[in-house]
Write a protein that holds these residues in place. Structure first.
Motif, PDB file in Angstrom:
ATOM      1  N   LEU A  42     -51.658  31.345 -65.666  1.00  0.00           N
ATOM      2  CA  LEU A  42     -52.096  30.371 -64.730  1.00  0.00           C
ATOM      3  C   LEU A  42     -51.088  29.585 -64.122  1.00  0.00           C
ATOM      4  O   LEU A  42     -50.936  29.506 -62.798  1.00  0.00           O
ATOM      5  CB  LEU A  42     -52.834  29.234 -65.458  1.00  0.00           C
ATOM      6  N   TYR A  44     -48.075  31.035 -63.268  1.00  0.00           N
ATOM      7  CA  TYR A  44     -47.538  32.089 -62.262  1.00  0.00           C
ATOM      8  C   TYR A  44     -48.561  31.961 -61.036  1.00  0.00           C
ATOM      9  O   TYR A  44     -47.880  31.906 -59.740  1.00  0.00           O
ATOM     10  CB  TYR A  44     -47.912  33.571 -62.642  1.00  0.00           C
ATOM     11  N   ILE A  45     -49.942  31.986 -61.080  1.00  0.00           N
ATOM     12  CA  ILE A  45     -50.671  31.827 -59.934  1.00  0.00           C
ATOM     13  C   ILE A  45     -50.484  30.487 -59.280  1.00  0.00           C
ATOM     14  O   ILE A  45     -50.452  30.507 -58.184  1.00  0.00           O
ATOM     15  CB  ILE A  45     -52.114  31.986 -60.403  1.00  0.00           C
ATOM     16  N   SER A  48     -47.205  30.754 -57.239  1.00  0.00           N
ATOM     17  CA  SER A  48     -47.323  31.802 -55.977  1.00  0.00           C
ATOM     18  C   SER A  48     -48.286  31.123 -55.030  1.00  0.00           C
ATOM     19  O   SER A  48     -48.217  31.604 -53.685  1.00  0.00           O
ATOM     20  CB  SER A  48     -47.653  33.070 -56.200  1.00  0.00           C
ATOM     21  N   GLY A  49     -49.177  30.238 -55.451  1.00  0.00           N
ATOM     22  CA  GLY A  49     -50.145  29.745 -54.506  1.00  0.00           C
ATOM     23  C   GLY A  49     -49.903  28.213 -54.181  1.00  0.00           C
ATOM     24  O   GLY A  49     -50.746  27.926 -53.395  1.00  0.00           O
ATOM     25  N   ASN A  74     -42.186  31.393 -52.865  1.00  0.00           N
ATOM     26  CA  ASN A  74     -43.344  30.875 -52.294  1.00  0.00           C
ATOM     27  C   ASN A  74     -42.871  30.742 -50.838  1.00  0.00           C
ATOM     28  O   ASN A  74     -42.035  29.861 -50.365  1.00  0.00           O
ATOM     29  CB  ASN A  74     -43.827  29.568 -52.771  1.00  0.00           C
TER      30      ASN A  74
END
Length: 147
Positions: A42, A44-45, A48-49, A74
């Motif tokens: 989570l 990592y997500i 990157s988001g 990012n």
């Protein structure tokens, strides 16, 4: 041994030995729980988001170097947060700062190493990016306009 394939087989043997050592070392380490692995995924997500510096800030101190590197990659990271990621002790994170299109000139200059014995991939990548941006370097490997 003039057989060109022998070098590959030697390297393969060494790689297998090192892998065996690593597996032995990892088996002695504490394994991550399913919950820890899920939480890491989570993060990592989220790294990157993230859409701005405020969302990226928690990743400056993430215990996982790879997650910090993802945050530094990012495309929504601004030059100020990238400058803070440039303080990371791991060169892999600093490399992602250099690679980010939003990195500032001052950050790139700060990543240069005046001591030639300490120059590594981060210094060379920062120099290359600065040269692409029109900065001229002297024989000492530092910007000519540096005081």
């Amino acid at each position: 041994m003039s057989d060109p394939g022998s070098r590959n087989s030697d390297a393969s043997t060494i790689a297998h030995e090192k892998l065996g050592e690593l597996n032995h070392f990892e088996s002695a380490m504490v394994k991550k729980t399913t919950e820890q692995k899920a939480a890491e995924a989570l993060r990592y997500i989220a790294a990157s988001g993230a859409a701005n510096a405020v969302e990226l800030e928690p990743f400056l101190t993430d215990p996982n170097q790879a997650i910090r590197a993802v945050a530094a990659m990012n495309p929504d990271a601004d030059k100020e947060i990238l400058d803070r990621f440039a303080n990371d002790k791991f060169w892999g994170v600093r490399m992602e700062v250099v690679r980010n299109a939003n990195v500032g000139q001052a950050t790139l200059r700060r990543l240069l190493e005046s001591d030639t014995r300490k120059r590594g991939v981060v210094h060379h990548a920062a120099r290359e990016k600065l040269e692409e941006r029109g900065v001229a370097f002297g024989a000492d490997g530092m910007p000519e306009d540096a005081a």
